[in-house]
Design a protein around this motif. Structure first.
Motif, PDB file in Angstrom:
ATOM      1  N   ASN A 120       0.843  -0.945   0.119  1.00  0.00           N
ATOM      2  CA  ASN A 120       0.110   0.108  -0.079  1.00  0.00           C
ATOM      3  C   ASN A 120       0.629   1.329   0.001  1.00  0.00           C
ATOM      4  O   ASN A 120       0.352   2.423  -0.288  1.00  0.00           O
ATOM      5  N   VAL A 121       2.193   1.021   0.020  1.00  0.00           N
ATOM      6  CA  VAL A 121       3.229   2.249   0.055  1.00  0.00           C
ATOM      7  C   VAL A 121       3.531   2.355  -1.558  1.00  0.00           C
ATOM      8  O   VAL A 121       4.152   1.578  -2.078  1.00  0.00           O
ATOM      9  N   VAL A 122       3.256   3.930  -1.929  1.00  0.00           N
ATOM     10  CA  VAL A 122       3.324   4.145  -3.341  1.00  0.00           C
ATOM     11  C   VAL A 122       4.656   5.190  -3.470  1.00  0.00           C
ATOM     12  O   VAL A 122       4.305   6.302  -2.634  1.00  0.00           O
ATOM     13  N   ALA A 123       5.706   4.983  -4.192  1.00  0.00           N
ATOM     14  CA  ALA A 123       6.458   6.098  -4.388  1.00  0.00           C
ATOM     15  C   ALA A 123       5.962   6.898  -5.790  1.00  0.00           C
ATOM     16  O   ALA A 123       5.040   6.568  -6.556  1.00  0.00           O
ATOM     17  N   GLY A 124       6.206   8.172  -5.967  1.00  0.00           N
ATOM     18  CA  GLY A 124       5.654   9.114  -6.868  1.00  0.00           C
ATOM     19  C   GLY A 124       6.370   9.216  -8.020  1.00  0.00           C
ATOM     20  O   GLY A 124       7.167  10.267  -8.399  1.00  0.00           O
ATOM     21  N   VAL A 125       6.544   8.103  -8.625  1.00  0.00           N
ATOM     22  CA  VAL A 125       7.370   8.112  -9.863  1.00  0.00           C
ATOM     23  C   VAL A 125       6.224   8.424 -11.287  1.00  0.00           C
ATOM     24  O   VAL A 125       5.306   7.810 -11.332  1.00  0.00           O
ATOM     25  N   ASP A 142       3.824   3.142  -9.512  1.00  0.00           N
ATOM     26  CA  ASP A 142       4.655   2.399  -8.865  1.00  0.00           C
ATOM     27  C   ASP A 142       4.117   0.856  -8.854  1.00  0.00           C
ATOM     28  O   ASP A 142       3.574   0.365  -8.210  1.00  0.00           O
ATOM     29  N   GLY A 143       5.218   0.221  -9.951  1.00  0.00           N
ATOM     30  CA  GLY A 143       4.839  -1.113 -10.235  1.00  0.00           C
ATOM     31  C   GLY A 143       3.367  -1.198 -10.887  1.00  0.00           C
ATOM     32  O   GLY A 143       3.143  -0.409 -11.819  1.00  0.00           O
ATOM     33  N   ASP A 144       2.544  -1.857 -10.289  1.00  0.00           N
ATOM     34  CA  ASP A 144       1.151  -2.001 -10.707  1.00  0.00           C
ATOM     35  C   ASP A 144       0.307  -0.942 -10.291  1.00  0.00           C
ATOM     36  O   ASP A 144      -0.872  -0.766 -10.880  1.00  0.00           O
ATOM     37  N   ALA A 145       0.615  -0.148  -9.237  1.00  0.00           N
ATOM     38  CA  ALA A 145      -0.233   0.850  -8.779  1.00  0.00           C
ATOM     39  C   ALA A 145      -0.080   2.124  -9.495  1.00  0.00           C
ATOM     40  O   ALA A 145       0.906   2.451 -10.006  1.00  0.00           O
ATOM     41  N   LYS A 146      -1.267   2.540  -9.578  1.00  0.00           N
ATOM     42  CA  LYS A 146      -1.420   4.040 -10.381  1.00  0.00           C
ATOM     43  C   LYS A 146      -2.075   5.102  -9.475  1.00  0.00           C
ATOM     44  O   LYS A 146      -3.120   4.708  -8.819  1.00  0.00           O
ATOM     45  N   ILE A 147      -1.587   6.145  -9.697  1.00  0.00           N
ATOM     46  CA  ILE A 147      -2.509   7.372  -8.794  1.00  0.00           C
ATOM     47  C   ILE A 147      -2.476   8.435 -10.198  1.00  0.00           C
ATOM     48  O   ILE A 147      -1.480   8.762 -11.113  1.00  0.00           O
ATOM     49  N   ALA A 182     -10.169  19.075  -7.207  1.00  0.00           N
ATOM     50  CA  ALA A 182      -9.283  18.131  -7.934  1.00  0.00           C
ATOM     51  C   ALA A 182      -9.970  16.853  -7.662  1.00  0.00           C
ATOM     52  O   ALA A 182     -10.668  16.719  -6.615  1.00  0.00           O
ATOM     53  N   TYR A 183      -9.590  15.652  -8.218  1.00  0.00           N
ATOM     54  CA  TYR A 183     -10.113  14.511  -8.334  1.00  0.00           C
ATOM     55  C   TYR A 183      -8.906  13.600  -8.150  1.00  0.00           C
ATOM     56  O   TYR A 183      -7.905  13.915  -9.100  1.00  0.00           O
ATOM     57  N   LYS A 184      -8.650  12.738  -7.359  1.00  0.00           N
ATOM     58  CA  LYS A 184      -7.888  11.681  -7.210  1.00  0.00           C
ATOM     59  C   LYS A 184      -8.349  10.428  -7.710  1.00  0.00           C
ATOM     60  O   LYS A 184      -9.303   9.832  -6.760  1.00  0.00           O
ATOM     61  N   PHE A 185      -7.608   9.658  -8.546  1.00  0.00           N
ATOM     62  CA  PHE A 185      -8.126   8.368  -9.068  1.00  0.00           C
ATOM     63  C   PHE A 185      -6.947   7.061  -8.504  1.00  0.00           C
ATOM     64  O   PHE A 185      -5.776   7.480  -9.042  1.00  0.00           O
ATOM     65  N   LEU A 186      -7.273   6.360  -7.663  1.00  0.00           N
ATOM     66  CA  LEU A 186      -6.114   5.445  -7.139  1.00  0.00           C
ATOM     67  C   LEU A 186      -6.545   3.914  -7.825  1.00  0.00           C
ATOM     68  O   LEU A 186      -7.613   3.488  -7.282  1.00  0.00           O
ATOM     69  N   ASP A 187      -5.613   3.085  -7.981  1.00  0.00           N
ATOM     70  CA  ASP A 187      -5.712   2.064  -8.461  1.00  0.00           C
ATOM     71  C   ASP A 187      -4.507   1.148  -7.932  1.00  0.00           C
ATOM     72  O   ASP A 187      -3.362   1.269  -8.393  1.00  0.00           O
ATOM     73  N   ASP A 188      -4.828  -0.001  -7.148  1.00  0.00           N
ATOM     74  CA  ASP A 188      -3.543  -0.647  -6.598  1.00  0.00           C
ATOM     75  C   ASP A 188      -3.070  -1.795  -7.422  1.00  0.00           C
ATOM     76  O   ASP A 188      -2.262  -2.327  -7.078  1.00  0.00           O
ATOM     77  N   GLY A 189      -3.686  -1.990  -8.571  1.00  0.00           N
ATOM     78  CA  GLY A 189      -3.126  -2.902  -9.468  1.00  0.00           C
ATOM     79  C   GLY A 189      -3.284  -4.398  -9.072  1.00  0.00           C
ATOM     80  O   GLY A 189      -2.954  -5.163 -10.055  1.00  0.00           O
ATOM     81  N   LYS A 190      -3.958  -4.584  -8.244  1.00  0.00           N
ATOM     82  CA  LYS A 190      -4.211  -6.030  -7.892  1.00  0.00           C
ATOM     83  C   LYS A 190      -5.720  -6.610  -8.137  1.00  0.00           C
ATOM     84  O   LYS A 190      -6.573  -6.305  -7.660  1.00  0.00           O
TER      85      LYS A 190
END
Length: 200
Positions: free
Chosen positions: A15-20, A143-148, A188-196
């Motif tokens: 659940n920890v995501v870097a800002g790449v 970050d990997g499969d996760a997207k913001i 603003a709107y934030k869309f988060l997808d953990d990719g799992k």
């Protein structure tokens, strides 16, 4: 392990995501009429990539101003919010990107002429006191499969930092984008997808 609502909660490293930024670009700029995204992955329409951004990435700032209402005797009985601002700070690095120039100097102040057999792409920029344009912005993080994905329906560059022309560093435009409320009152709107994906 900590308890929450009677349930044991475990720490989850995934659940920890870097800002790449995405390889295709971390910041995109569009007209206010550009189609609004609704997920972290749907195809964007009407947005152009702003190219490389400074190594510090994007900084989001939420500012809330409040007034304390006090009763006789000094006790605080209510806190009233008087102001709320959302801004994003980052540095454009692609000085020769037409979309970047238009965002920093204004649409009407930038004229771009396509390359020919005798010259490269030409940009003519007028520097004046014109109010900078309102644009839609998208910030893409992976970050990997996760997207913001962060979507600003109505943003305006309100500050441009000093521009240094030096042989020891690249030219950059350090900017602050103010986010304005849309018709729903959201800045603003934030869309988060953990990719799992769920098991079939």
């Amino acid at each position: 392990m900590p308890l929450f609502g009677g349930k044991t909660m475990a720490n989850t490293a995934s659940n920890v995501v870097a800002g790449v930024p995405l390889a295709t670009g971390g910041i995109l700029i569009g007209a206010l009429s550009a189609a609004a995204p609704t997920t972290a992955s749907d195809t964007l329409t009407g947005f152009n990539a702003a190219g490389y951004i400074g190594e510090d990435g994007v900084t989001e700032t939420n500012e809330r101003s409040t007034d304390r209402i006090r009763a006789w005797g000094g006790d605080t009985v209510k806190v009233v919010q008087t102001e709320h601002n959302v801004t994003y700070q980052f540095t454009f690095l692609e000085t020769l990107n037409a979309d970047v120039l238009k965002a920093v100097y204004g649409e009407d102040n930038v004229t771009t002429t396509a390359a020919t057999v005798s010259s490269g792409t030409l940009h003519e920029v007028q520097v004046n006191a014109s109010t900078l344009p309102h644009k839609s912005y998208v910030f893409e993080v992976k970050d990997g499969d996760a997207k913001i994905r962060i979507y600003i329906p109505d943003g305006q560059i309100t500050e441009v930092g000093d521009i240094t022309y030096s042989d020891s560093e690249v030219i950059g435009y350090e900017v602050t984008v103010e986010a304005f409320s849309d018709e729903l009152g959201n800045k603003a709107y934030k869309f988060l997808d953990d990719g799992k994906f769920a098991a079939a």
